[in-house]
Design an enzyme around this catalytic site. Sequence first.
Site, PDB file in Angstrom:
ATOM      1  CB  SER A  75      -9.075  18.988  -2.364  1.00 16.87           C
ATOM      2  OG  SER A  75      -8.025  18.768  -1.291  1.00 16.87           O
ATOM      3  CB  ALA A  76     -11.336  19.045  -7.208  1.00 20.68           C
TER       4      ALA A  76
END
Length: 408
Positions: A75-76
């Site tokens: 994920s970011a």
Amino acid sequence: MTEATVDHAAELRSRLTGELVAAGHITSALVEAAFRAVPRHEFVPAGTPLEVAYNADESVVTKKDEHGVLISSVSAPFLQALMIEQAGVGRGMSVLEIGSGGYNAALLAEVVGPEGRVVSVDIDPEVTNRADAALKATGYGSRVTVVSADAEYPVPDGGPFDAIIVTVGAWDIPPAWLEQLTPTGRLVVPLRMNGITRSVAFRREADHLVSTSAEVCGFVAMQGAGEHAERIFRLPDAHGRHIDLRFDSGAPENASLLDGVLATGRTEVWSGVTIKHRVSFADLHLWFACFLPGFCRVAAEEGTELAGESGTWFPYGIVRGDSFAYLAVRPALEGAGAEFGARAYGAHGEAAAAAMVEQIQAWDRQARRGPEPTIAFWPVGSDHTQIPDDAAVLTKTHGLVTISWPAS
């Protein structure tokens, strides 16, 4: 990896952490120290540019299915930081991560410290094997337990956990998560509510869960027993291209009424509600999900008329019988903003557009300038008489989700 590359990675990691602190995504010293310590580039696929690995806003794909659909990613960083902060993770805590990748689990291991405990579970053995190998290679193998299992069910020898952080998109909250959570524990989950997802931090209140925060997010959908497939209606245009209407719930019973709808004339209705450029209106989408019967997400295939109008509409719509409408904007505020409205197709398109505009105006009057909505989860068997009369209610398999909008 050369010494120069290692130094460059350290420089980018320091810069990333500073950006997350400055943006308010990191608010605690423990989380800041974790981001400065864990080498994110060691957890992404080989060959990923360092600038991509350390981009605050960019997730990194780690696996796709046979159709090219994303099923696993790292994920970011901004979202990982937000969720760890939402969970209130601290020294000595026991944490369950649902959805493995390795990097987030390493961050959690840094936050909880040697006296804490981190368990990371994923349904896909390929994902857990990869995460386990990366954790061992970076020195976290003894600090994180990686389990291959369907987290819809209790993790073997797992709880209780002080925090559960779910890193896959969930449609429901299964009983196992509540059973494994301590009485004062925090559950952070990207919860899908009629197609709109928020990372919601929940705490217990009597027999149900109540949100303490909710953040806009997007995640790969959950697999296994907790999977919930959307219903998709494909509307062909005259050139064989399609517009997809995606329903999380409340799909029309007779989709054949929409046959040929794109060949009808298009109508539009405008709301008089404006917004300045670069101002978020994400709560409008959630408002639609709560109060707009027939709500759906819209996707336009390249080559359709709609795809060619990029920048003048957003992927949220409504179906009314033989017609559908979608959220549109046009220039306003002397070029400094836009006005919300709806465009529609079908014999009764104007009525569908008017229904959407009515909810835009209701959101503007009742919720736009007020506090954030409160989201609650009421498990099966909880006291539903305590649900506020004005709350939007979404039915799930294991209970009810309610969304309450304080008056502005």
